[in-house]
Design an enzyme around this catalytic site. Structure first.
Site, PDB file in Angstrom:
ATOM      1  N   ASN A  62       0.808  -1.221   0.000  1.00 23.95           N
ATOM      2  CA  ASN A  62       0.000   0.000   0.000  1.00 23.95           C
ATOM      3  C   ASN A  62       0.844   1.275   0.000  1.00 23.95           C
ATOM      4  OD1 ASN A  62      -2.383   1.397   0.010  1.00 23.95           O
ATOM      5  ND2 ASN A  62      -2.936   0.907   2.139  1.00 23.95           N
ATOM      6  N   HIS A 119     -14.625  -5.138  10.748  1.00 21.64           N
ATOM      7  CA  HIS A 119     -14.251  -3.838  11.317  1.00 21.64           C
ATOM      8  C   HIS A 119     -15.492  -3.009  11.608  1.00 21.64           C
ATOM      9  CE1 HIS A 119      -9.911  -3.220   9.675  1.00 21.64           C
ATOM     10  NE2 HIS A 119     -10.102  -4.476  10.036  1.00 21.64           N
ATOM     11  N   TYR A 157      -7.453   7.135  13.792  1.00 19.15           N
ATOM     12  CA  TYR A 157      -7.221   5.940  12.969  1.00 19.15           C
ATOM     13  C   TYR A 157      -8.468   5.046  12.956  1.00 19.15           C
ATOM     14  CZ  TYR A 157      -6.213   1.230  11.746  1.00 19.15           C
ATOM     15  OH  TYR A 157      -6.318  -0.002  11.178  1.00 19.15           O
ATOM     16  N   ASP A 161      -7.334  -2.306  17.528  1.00 25.72           N
ATOM     17  CA  ASP A 161      -6.040  -2.031  16.886  1.00 25.72           C
ATOM     18  C   ASP A 161      -5.507  -0.685  17.396  1.00 25.72           C
ATOM     19  OD1 ASP A 161      -3.860  -1.764  15.240  1.00 25.72           O
ATOM     20  OD2 ASP A 161      -4.966  -2.078  13.362  1.00 25.72           O
ATOM     21  N   HIS A 198      -2.626   0.446  16.511  1.00 24.53           N
ATOM     22  CA  HIS A 198      -1.910   0.954  15.327  1.00 24.53           C
ATOM     23  C   HIS A 198      -0.606   1.664  15.690  1.00 24.53           C
ATOM     24  CE1 HIS A 198      -1.831   1.959  10.983  1.00 24.53           C
ATOM     25  NE2 HIS A 198      -2.652   0.936  10.912  1.00 24.53           N
ATOM     26  N   GLU A 224      -4.022  -5.114  19.347  1.00 24.41           N
ATOM     27  CA  GLU A 224      -3.112  -5.245  18.194  1.00 24.41           C
ATOM     28  C   GLU A 224      -2.132  -4.081  18.099  1.00 24.41           C
ATOM     29  OE1 GLU A 224      -5.366  -5.668  14.603  1.00 24.41           O
ATOM     30  OE2 GLU A 224      -3.768  -4.818  13.372  1.00 24.41           O
ATOM     31  N   GLU A 245       1.678  -7.133  11.270  1.00 24.43           N
ATOM     32  CA  GLU A 245       1.238  -6.891   9.889  1.00 24.43           C
ATOM     33  C   GLU A 245       2.303  -6.172   9.066  1.00 24.43           C
ATOM     34  OE1 GLU A 245      -2.347  -4.586  10.766  1.00 24.43           O
ATOM     35  OE2 GLU A 245      -1.351  -2.786  10.025  1.00 24.43           O
ATOM     36  N   ARG A 296       0.533 -11.684  13.012  1.00 26.20           N
ATOM     37  CA  ARG A 296      -0.319 -11.164  11.940  1.00 26.20           C
ATOM     38  C   ARG A 296       0.341 -11.115  10.565  1.00 26.20           C
ATOM     39  NH1 ARG A 296      -4.602  -8.910  11.878  1.00 26.20           N
ATOM     40  NH2 ARG A 296      -4.137  -6.855  10.990  1.00 26.20           N
ATOM     41  N   HIS A 319      -3.294 -10.549   8.754  1.00 28.47           N
ATOM     42  CA  HIS A 319      -3.709  -9.254   8.228  1.00 28.47           C
ATOM     43  C   HIS A 319      -4.624  -9.475   7.015  1.00 28.47           C
ATOM     44  CE1 HIS A 319      -2.002  -5.205   6.447  1.00 28.47           C
ATOM     45  NE2 HIS A 319      -3.153  -5.014   7.068  1.00 28.47           N
ATOM     46  N   ASP A 326      -6.208  -3.468   1.402  1.00 31.66           N
ATOM     47  CA  ASP A 326      -5.044  -3.298   0.513  1.00 31.66           C
ATOM     48  C   ASP A 326      -4.373  -4.635   0.201  1.00 31.66           C
ATOM     49  OD1 ASP A 326      -4.654  -2.164   3.364  1.00 31.66           O
ATOM     50  OD2 ASP A 326      -2.637  -2.851   2.911  1.00 31.66           O
ATOM     51  N   GLU A 362      -8.477 -11.620   9.625  1.00 36.33           N
ATOM     52  CA  GLU A 362      -9.118 -10.305   9.424  1.00 36.33           C
ATOM     53  C   GLU A 362      -9.860 -10.299   8.090  1.00 36.33           C
ATOM     54  OE1 GLU A 362      -6.325  -7.076   9.089  1.00 36.33           O
ATOM     55  OE2 GLU A 362      -7.843  -5.562   9.528  1.00 36.33           O
ATOM     56  N   TRP A 390       2.073   6.591  12.624  1.00 37.93           N
ATOM     57  CA  TRP A 390       0.680   6.530  12.176  1.00 37.93           C
ATOM     58  C   TRP A 390       0.117   5.154  12.405  1.00 37.93           C
ATOM     59  CZ3 TRP A 390      -1.737   3.597   8.305  1.00 37.93           C
ATOM     60  CH2 TRP A 390      -3.142   3.865   8.184  1.00 37.93           C
TER      61      TRP A 390
HETATM   62  C1  GCO Z   1      -5.373  -3.511   9.899  1.00 37.67           C
HETATM   63  C2  GCO Z   1      -4.364  -2.532   9.456  1.00 37.67           C
HETATM   64  C3  GCO Z   1      -4.720  -1.701   8.272  1.00 37.67           C
HETATM   65  C4  GCO Z   1      -3.472  -0.936   7.834  1.00 37.67           C
HETATM   66  C5  GCO Z   1      -3.376  -0.938   6.357  1.00 37.67           C
HETATM   67  C6  GCO Z   1      -2.154  -0.202   5.871  1.00 37.67           C
HETATM   68  O1  GCO Z   1      -5.251  -3.959  11.025  1.00 37.67           O
HETATM   69  O2  GCO Z   1      -6.231  -3.852   9.099  1.00 37.67           O
HETATM   70  O3  GCO Z   1      -3.805  -1.844  10.517  1.00 37.67           O
HETATM   71  O4  GCO Z   1      -5.827  -0.881   8.491  1.00 37.67           O
HETATM   72  O5  GCO Z   1      -3.467   0.349   8.332  1.00 37.67           O
HETATM   73  O6  GCO Z   1      -3.376  -2.258   5.919  1.00 37.67           O
HETATM   74  O7  GCO Z   1      -1.985  -0.384   4.509  1.00 37.67           O
HETATM   75 MG    MG Z   2      -3.628  -3.321  12.112  1.00 29.74          MG
END
Ligand code: GCO
Ligand code: MG
Length: 419
Positions: free
Chosen positions: A54, A139, A176, A227, A229, A253, A279, A300, A329, A333, A356, A419
């Protein structure tokens, strides 16, 4: 290289039938960007692999087109392990997301060819079915706690047994995981990265309240996930894990960035909330310490960014020895090709945890016809030989590449954050 004997080349599936005669990279944007590798054998049997990274898609496309494809022509598509070793050891430059996504695309395409030539679905090549379907999580998100709870309720009604929940944080613009304008959440939304602002104290106040509310509204019958993140320091992550303990999460996560694997020792020491990470990893070496010291519960790292089935199988076996389960994951994307391959893997792997599942846009599903289907909280693969995902190249050509990058995060004083 061995030269097949005439009798060998006459048999279907013989070396000559398996010779790679063409490999091409297909870049398309049906709702979002995807990079796909199609490998074609002399017999006409072809395989598909996903190579999407991505926001950095063209780096992998060039790695494949310019540096990998010339090495594939003339090779035996049946030598999956040797091709993997050739691309990993032979490149001298090992690991990294670009390299490992490119290797994954080749590897998955070759497993797909093997399945098609054998007339067997991928899960049977791996060792056969271990379960009837792969438990998935959807989600749910909302601008505030009430909206997020309503969304969780909708997924429960649709039959989901596990739901990830994210909600807006008061005072934080563009938190996020929160969708805007009624559209499904898709983080890579602009050609240059969107700037978002992060506030750890507000977040740490909000999340335990979200899960308290979710348990009050929906009871204990549903698995709940969250998550972080990569936003917290290890000690902040430890505190959040502890605050979430009464609400019995399935996992927390990416609680803290994981380049320094020992930082998870701090989190683990303080909380029994299960931990998932990986991920953004692309090799077993990114999680060796985490796994062998049992610092995490779910890994993941998935097929597309982790060197394909050949490498992720080793990772999963290593994880299994330490009671770490898979939790692949599966954001949008990762193309349907990865989802198909991952679901076959999930159907086989003994130490499966969860998968997921974010739904792809209708245009994406049309470009990538597939035979997996959602039923009773689980995704089920079909028995199509290979991984069961195809590409409509004529339709793909109608969606040209559209550059998009992931957002960045800053603190309120302007400092860059994760991020
Ligand atoms: C998730 C991920 C995604 C990522 C994305 C980045 O747990 O699904 O954190 O939301 O942010 O795949 O390309
Ligand atoms: Mg994630």
């Amino acid at each position: 290289m061995n030269t097949p004997s005439p009798s060998e080349s006459a048999r279907p599936g013989s070396h000559r039938d398996r010779e790679i005669v063409e490999a091409r990279v297909i870049v398309t944007c049906p709702g979002r960007n995807f990079v796909t590798l199609k490998i074609v054998t002399r017999s006409g049997v072809y395989g598909l692999g996903d190579a999407t990274l991505n926001g950095r898609e063209l780096a992998v496309a060039s790695y494949l087109q310019d540096h990998v494809v010339p090495n594939l022509i003339g090779r035996d598509a049946g030598r999956i392990e040797d091709v993997w070793q050739f691309l990993y050891r032979g490149a001298y430059w090992r690991r990294g997301p670009v390299t490992m996504s490119a290797i994954a695309a080749v590897d998955v395409a070759l497993w797909d060819i093997l399945g098609k030539m054998a007339g067997l679905p991928l899960y049977r090549l791996l060792g056969g079915r271990s379960r009837e379907g792969a438990l998935v999580y959807a989600h749910a998100n909302g601008r505030d706690i009430g909206e997020a709870s309503d969304e969780v309720g909708k997924y429960i009604e649709k039959g989901f047994l596990a739901v990830r929940a994210q909600c807006g944080v008061p005072g934080v613009k563009k938190a996020y995981g929160i969708a805007s304008g009624g559209r499904p959440y898709e983080p890579a939304e602009s050609e240059l990265p969107a700037e978002t602002v992060w506030n750890t104290p507000r977040y740490l106040e909000t999340v335990p309240r979200l899960f308290e509310r979710l348990r009050a509204d929906h009871g204990n019958g549903v698995e709940l996930l969250h998550d972080v993140h990569h936003r917290l320091t290890p000690i902040e992550a430890a505190r959040l894990g502890r605050d979430l303990e009464p609400h019995r999460l399935f996992w927390m996560e990416d609680a803290t960035p994981a380049e320094n694997q020992t930082s998870f020792e701090i989190v683990r020491r303080h909380t029994v909330t299960p931990l998932a990470v990986g991920e953004v990893f692309n090799s077993i070496w990114d999680c060796k310490h985490l796994i062998e010291n049992q610092l995490i519960d779910y890994i993941r790292t998935t097929i597309v960014h982790g060197g394909g089935i050949t490498h992720i199988r080793r990772l999963a076996d290593f994880a299994g020895l330490h009671q770490v389960r898979t939790g692949f994951h599966g954001a949008t994307d990762l193309s349907p090709v990865t989802m198909g391959a991952a679901l076959h893997f999930d159907t086989w792997v003994p130490n499966f945890g969860i998968q997921e599942y974010m739904f792809h846009a209708e245009e994406t599903d049309a470009v990538f016809p597939h035979d997996y289907a959602f039923r009773d909280g689980r995704l089920h693969v079909g028995d199509t030989p290979g991984h069961g995902v195809d590409i409509d190249e004529a339709l793909a050509a109608k969606y040209p590449y559209a550059p998009k990058q992931l957002p960045v995060a800053r603190l309120e004083d302007g400092s860059m954050w994760d991020w």
